[in-house]
Write an enzyme that holds these catalytic residues in place. Structure first.
Site, PDB file in Angstrom:
ATOM      1  N   GLU A 195      44.772  23.230 -23.149  1.00 32.58           N
ATOM      2  CA  GLU A 195      43.748  22.176 -23.179  1.00 32.58           C
ATOM      3  C   GLU A 195      42.354  22.739 -23.452  1.00 32.58           C
ATOM      4  O   GLU A 195      41.510  22.067 -24.037  1.00 32.58           O
ATOM      5  CB  GLU A 195      43.742  21.371 -21.878  1.00 32.58           C
ATOM      6  CG  GLU A 195      44.939  20.436 -21.717  1.00 32.58           C
ATOM      7  CD  GLU A 195      46.171  21.135 -21.150  1.00 32.58           C
ATOM      8  OE1 GLU A 195      46.125  22.376 -20.949  1.00 32.58           O
ATOM      9  OE2 GLU A 195      47.184  20.441 -20.909  1.00 32.58           O
TER      10      GLU A 195
ATOM     11  N   PHE B 188      51.820  14.334  -7.387  1.00 35.04           N
ATOM     12  CA  PHE B 188      52.086  15.362  -8.386  1.00 35.04           C
ATOM     13  C   PHE B 188      51.017  15.297  -9.487  1.00 35.04           C
ATOM     14  O   PHE B 188      50.749  14.234 -10.036  1.00 35.04           O
ATOM     15  CB  PHE B 188      53.483  15.151  -8.991  1.00 35.04           C
ATOM     16  CG  PHE B 188      53.808  16.151 -10.064  1.00 35.04           C
ATOM     17  CD1 PHE B 188      53.900  17.505  -9.776  1.00 35.04           C
ATOM     18  CD2 PHE B 188      53.997  15.744 -11.385  1.00 35.04           C
ATOM     19  CE1 PHE B 188      54.183  18.438 -10.764  1.00 35.04           C
ATOM     20  CE2 PHE B 188      54.284  16.663 -12.376  1.00 35.04           C
ATOM     21  CZ  PHE B 188      54.378  18.021 -12.068  1.00 35.04           C
ATOM     22  N   GLN B 189      50.412  16.416  -9.756  1.00 41.82           N
ATOM     23  CA  GLN B 189      49.353  16.543 -10.771  1.00 41.82           C
ATOM     24  C   GLN B 189      48.155  15.642 -10.503  1.00 41.82           C
ATOM     25  O   GLN B 189      47.529  15.124 -11.425  1.00 41.82           O
ATOM     26  CB  GLN B 189      49.921  16.323 -12.178  1.00 41.82           C
ATOM     27  CG  GLN B 189      50.931  17.420 -12.529  1.00 41.82           C
ATOM     28  CD  GLN B 189      51.358  17.423 -13.976  1.00 41.82           C
ATOM     29  OE1 GLN B 189      51.403  16.385 -14.610  1.00 41.82           O
ATOM     30  NE2 GLN B 189      51.685  18.614 -14.479  1.00 41.82           N
TER      31      GLN B 189
ATOM     32  N   LYS C 246      47.418   6.246 -15.066  1.00 43.60           N
ATOM     33  CA  LYS C 246      48.551   5.910 -15.937  1.00 43.60           C
ATOM     34  C   LYS C 246      48.795   4.401 -15.985  1.00 43.60           C
ATOM     35  O   LYS C 246      49.041   3.823 -17.045  1.00 43.60           O
ATOM     36  CB  LYS C 246      49.790   6.636 -15.397  1.00 43.60           C
ATOM     37  CG  LYS C 246      51.012   6.525 -16.265  1.00 43.60           C
ATOM     38  CD  LYS C 246      52.127   7.421 -15.719  1.00 43.60           C
ATOM     39  CE  LYS C 246      53.313   7.429 -16.684  1.00 43.60           C
ATOM     40  NZ  LYS C 246      54.391   8.306 -16.179  1.00 43.60           N
TER      41      LYS C 246
ATOM     42  N   MET D 280      30.465  44.305 -24.467  1.00 44.51           N
ATOM     43  CA  MET D 280      29.148  43.988 -23.915  1.00 44.51           C
ATOM     44  C   MET D 280      29.056  44.406 -22.448  1.00 44.51           C
ATOM     45  O   MET D 280      27.991  44.836 -21.980  1.00 44.51           O
ATOM     46  CB  MET D 280      28.847  42.496 -24.082  1.00 44.51           C
ATOM     47  CG  MET D 280      27.435  42.125 -23.732  1.00 44.51           C
ATOM     48  SD  MET D 280      26.222  43.063 -24.695  1.00 44.51           S
ATOM     49  CE  MET D 280      25.806  41.886 -25.974  1.00 44.51           C
TER      50      MET D 280
HETATM   51  C1  TPP Z   1      35.317  33.549 -19.936  1.00 48.64           C
HETATM   52  C2  TPP Z   1      34.424  34.725 -19.798  1.00 48.64           C
HETATM   53  N1  TPP Z   1      34.733  35.708 -18.928  1.00 48.64           N
HETATM   54  C3  TPP Z   1      33.926  36.785 -18.809  1.00 48.64           C
HETATM   55  C4  TPP Z   1      32.772  36.882 -19.539  1.00 48.64           C
HETATM   56  C5  TPP Z   1      31.863  38.084 -19.362  1.00 48.64           C
HETATM   57  N2  TPP Z   1      31.765  38.839 -20.619  1.00 48.64           N
HETATM   58  C6  TPP Z   1      30.744  38.699 -21.481  1.00 48.64           C
HETATM   59  S1  TPP Z   1      30.918  39.596 -22.879  1.00 48.64           S
HETATM   60  C7  TPP Z   1      32.369  40.242 -22.340  1.00 48.64           C
HETATM   61  C8  TPP Z   1      33.123  41.195 -23.212  1.00 48.64           C
HETATM   62  C9  TPP Z   1      33.668  40.552 -24.441  1.00 48.64           C
HETATM   63  O1  TPP Z   1      34.573  41.444 -25.055  1.00 48.64           O
HETATM   64  P1  TPP Z   1      34.995  41.247 -26.555  1.00 48.64           P
HETATM   65  O2  TPP Z   1      35.385  39.858 -26.811  1.00 48.64           O
HETATM   66  O3  TPP Z   1      35.975  42.292 -26.908  1.00 48.64           O
HETATM   67  O4  TPP Z   1      33.625  41.462 -27.324  1.00 48.64           O
HETATM   68  P2  TPP Z   1      32.778  42.798 -27.538  1.00 48.64           P
HETATM   69  O5  TPP Z   1      31.658  42.753 -26.556  1.00 48.64           O
HETATM   70  O6  TPP Z   1      33.691  43.963 -27.310  1.00 48.64           O
HETATM   71  O7  TPP Z   1      32.297  42.700 -28.944  1.00 48.64           O
HETATM   72  C10 TPP Z   1      32.695  39.740 -21.076  1.00 48.64           C
HETATM   73  C11 TPP Z   1      33.885  40.125 -20.283  1.00 48.64           C
HETATM   74  C12 TPP Z   1      32.486  35.808 -20.408  1.00 48.64           C
HETATM   75  N3  TPP Z   1      31.364  35.780 -21.142  1.00 48.64           N
HETATM   76  N4  TPP Z   1      33.329  34.761 -20.535  1.00 48.64           N
END
Ligand code: TPP
Ligand code: MG
Length: 552
Positions: A49, A111-112, A161, A467
């Site tokens: 979803e 349920f749900q 529903k 990052m």
């Molecule tokens: C749903 C979610 N969980 C955690 C984060 C924290 N977060 C920000 S950037 C990142 C790393 C992203 O890794 P990737 O997609 O491989 O991108 P890269 O930075 O390596 O280019 C994380 C874990 C987030 N922004 N969103």
């Protein structure tokens, strides 16, 4: 006319001009799916979803009209929550139609069963429980009106529903609703703003997503040119002034150019339009544009004075305001200030190391920009790859730039690209993603393969949550904790298993030629681009620091 609640929903959606409805069925939504089968609506069967909801984002962000997502009660609607929050943060019009357990079972831990309305309320513009089928006559058009009007946002309809099966006697199909733009600006305030602009020595335009939302790119450019206003854009408004425009200052903030942030440091008037002084843009807000008086124009009155007290606050649609300002400001040249900005640009340029090497981040992004062309729609996920793209992609069409800005949701890129491609048939769509983010909605590769859309997925694979790794390197003594993948999977093999052809730049002799070959292939393609884990996004302002205290 006697029709059921479910029939009313599909008939209204048809009338409203909604053609595509992503979603996933479940018990509490089966009456609606029965009516859907008899309608002209095309259902897009997602695999999660959240994927369905981000496909709706893609449709909405590109068209400017509300995207619709269907989710069943309980886990269906909880899976949509992240995308609702994302839509609230980035002002995306979305209508979520969620199933609910039958009325007499509400409150029994059926349920749900989940209390969807209180759950969604803080994350949406509005969340309505539909207590009787006849209420749909009002609530359906109201949901669209709210989602699309003023500052757009998400709306949830929680529909039991048995409300879907209930017959409404003497029903009618409500008229389609048109989005109502926010108000026109008060002419007296525009006159004041024009005076402030005329009197300013060092003004800067600060343009945000509200300008994109209002589709006011041309008016923004005309105003900048007429009043000689250097213009910076937020992440959400990239491309409003394309990078080659002489007045373009590029993106401000945490990963903005040093010259950009310095121009804001020195400006004596900041004209913020459709921008919300987000902390990723302002850095430490009490040190943002310290010498400036502020004009703030926004469709949402709650944004005015929220972070920065404005000297002049105008509640209005960004497009109307830009047009009115353009009429009201006298033309000026501002030679001195533009010279100073030119000097800053030369002294503190935004450096893009490796821009000529398609095996490095900036070089890869620029090669894709050359191949995809100016009309392509671009989505990203969240992380280093997102910021590299924001810094260096040659954006020229802000309404075709889709990124999760406010919430920063990993997993956004692929489903949003599917939505964009559904909206823009025969236009190339590129999804820049990371190896971490792609995994968060990777199941939508199945949806993509089924739809055979022209989506090119460019995975910048650094075997890392890059990052996070970068922040640990810079601010946590290089103690890499939970940011490196010990056993990265083969993303090309995964794509192919889903039915999406894949190219691996690791084994290509000529990376740009391989990219061209991948883009020339019709339909979906995944391109894996290995990236050194040590590559950094620079410049960077440490979270909480002022934009002038920058690591570069
Ligand atoms: C749903 C979610 N969980 C955690 C984060 C924290 N977060 C920000 S950037 C990142 C790393 C992203 O890794 P990737 O997609 O491989 O991108 P890269 O930075 O390596 O280019 C994380 C874990 C987030 N922004 N969103
Ligand atoms: Mg990564």
């Amino acid at each position: 006319m006697d029709i059921t609640g479910a029939q009313l929903i599909t008939r209204f959606l048809e009338r409203q001009g909604v053609a595509l409805v992503p979603g996933i069925p479940g018990g509490a939504l089966l009456p609606l799916y029965r009516a859907l089968a008899d309608s002209t609506l095309t259902h897009i069967l997602a695999r999660h979803e959240q994927g369905a909801a981000f496909i709706a984002h893609g449709l909405a962000r590109v068209t400017g009209r509300a995207g619709v997502v269907l989710a069943t009660s309980g886990p269906g609607v909880t899976n949509v929550v992240t995308a609702l929050a994302d839509a609230k943060m980035d002002s995306v019009p979305l209508v979520c139609i969620a199933g609910q357990v039958p009325r007499k079972m509400i409150g029994t831990d059926a349920f749900q069963e989940v209390a969807a309305v209180p759950m969604a309320r803080p994350l949406t513009k509005a969340a309505f429980h539909v207590g009787a089928a006849s209420e749909l006559l009002e609530l359906l058009p109201e949901a669209f009106r709210l989602a699309e009007s003023g500052r757009p946002g998400p709306v949830l309809l929680d529909i039991p529903k048995d409300v879907q099966t209930e017959v409404i006697h003497g029903a009618w199909i409500p008229e389609a609703v048109q989005p109502a733009r926010a108000r026109r600006p008060d002419p007296a305030l525009i006159a004041q703003a024009a005076e402030m602009i005329a009197a300013a020595k060092r003004p800067v335009l600060y343009l945000g997503g509200g300008v994109t939302q209002a589709r006011a790119q041309a008016a923004a450019q005309r105003l900048a040119e007429r009043a000689s206003l250097p213009a910076t854009t937020t992440l959400m408004a990239l491309g409003t002034l394309p990078p080659e425009h002489p007045l373009a200052l590029g993106m401000l903030g945490m990963h903005g150019g040093r010259y950009t942030n310095q121009a804001i440091e020195e400006c004596d008037l900041l004209i913020a339009i459709g921008a919300r002084f987000d902390d990723r843009a302002t850095g430490r807000s009490d040190r943002f544009a310290p010498a400036a008086r502020v004009i703030h124009i926004d469709a949402d009155p709650r944004e005015l004075h929220k972070i920065r007290r404005a000297d002049l606050a105008i509640c209005a649609d960004a497009g109307y305001a830009l047009e009115a300002l353009e009429q009201a400001v006298p033309p000026v040249l501002r030679t001195q200030w533009l010279e100073r900005v030119g000097e800053l640009r030369r002294e503190r340029p935004l450096l893009l190391p490796g821009a000529d090497d398609p095996r490095r981040p900036y070089g890869l992004i620029q090669a894709v920009g050359r191949i995809a062309g100016p009309d392509a729609a671009i989505t990203t996920d969240v992380g280093q790859h997102q910021m590299w793209v924001a810094q260096s992609y040659p954006f020229s069409r802000p309404e075709r730039w889709l990124t999760s800005g406010g919430l920063g949701t990993m997993g956004f890129g692929l489903p949003a690209a599917i939505g964009a491609a559904l909206a823009l048939l025969r236009t190339p769509v590129v999804c820049f993603t990371g190896d971490g983010s792609l995994m968060m909605n990777i199941q939508e590769l199945a949806t993509l393969a089924e739809l055979q859309l022209d989506v090119k997925i460019v995975v910048m694979d650094n075997a890392a949550l890059g990052m996070v790794r970068q922040q640990q390197q810079l601010f946590y003594q290089s103690r890499f904790s939970g940011s490196l993948y010990a056993q990265p999977p083969s993303l090309t093999a995964i794509a192919e298993a889903f039915g999406v052809p894949a190219y691996d730049l690791a084994i290509a002799h000529d990376a740009e030629r391989a990219l061209r070959a991948a883009f020339a292939r019709p339909g979906p393609v995944l391109i894996r681009a290995p990236i050194q884990a040590g590559e950094l996004v620079l410049p960077m302002v440490a979270p909480g620091a002022a934009n002038t205290e920058v690591i570069h």
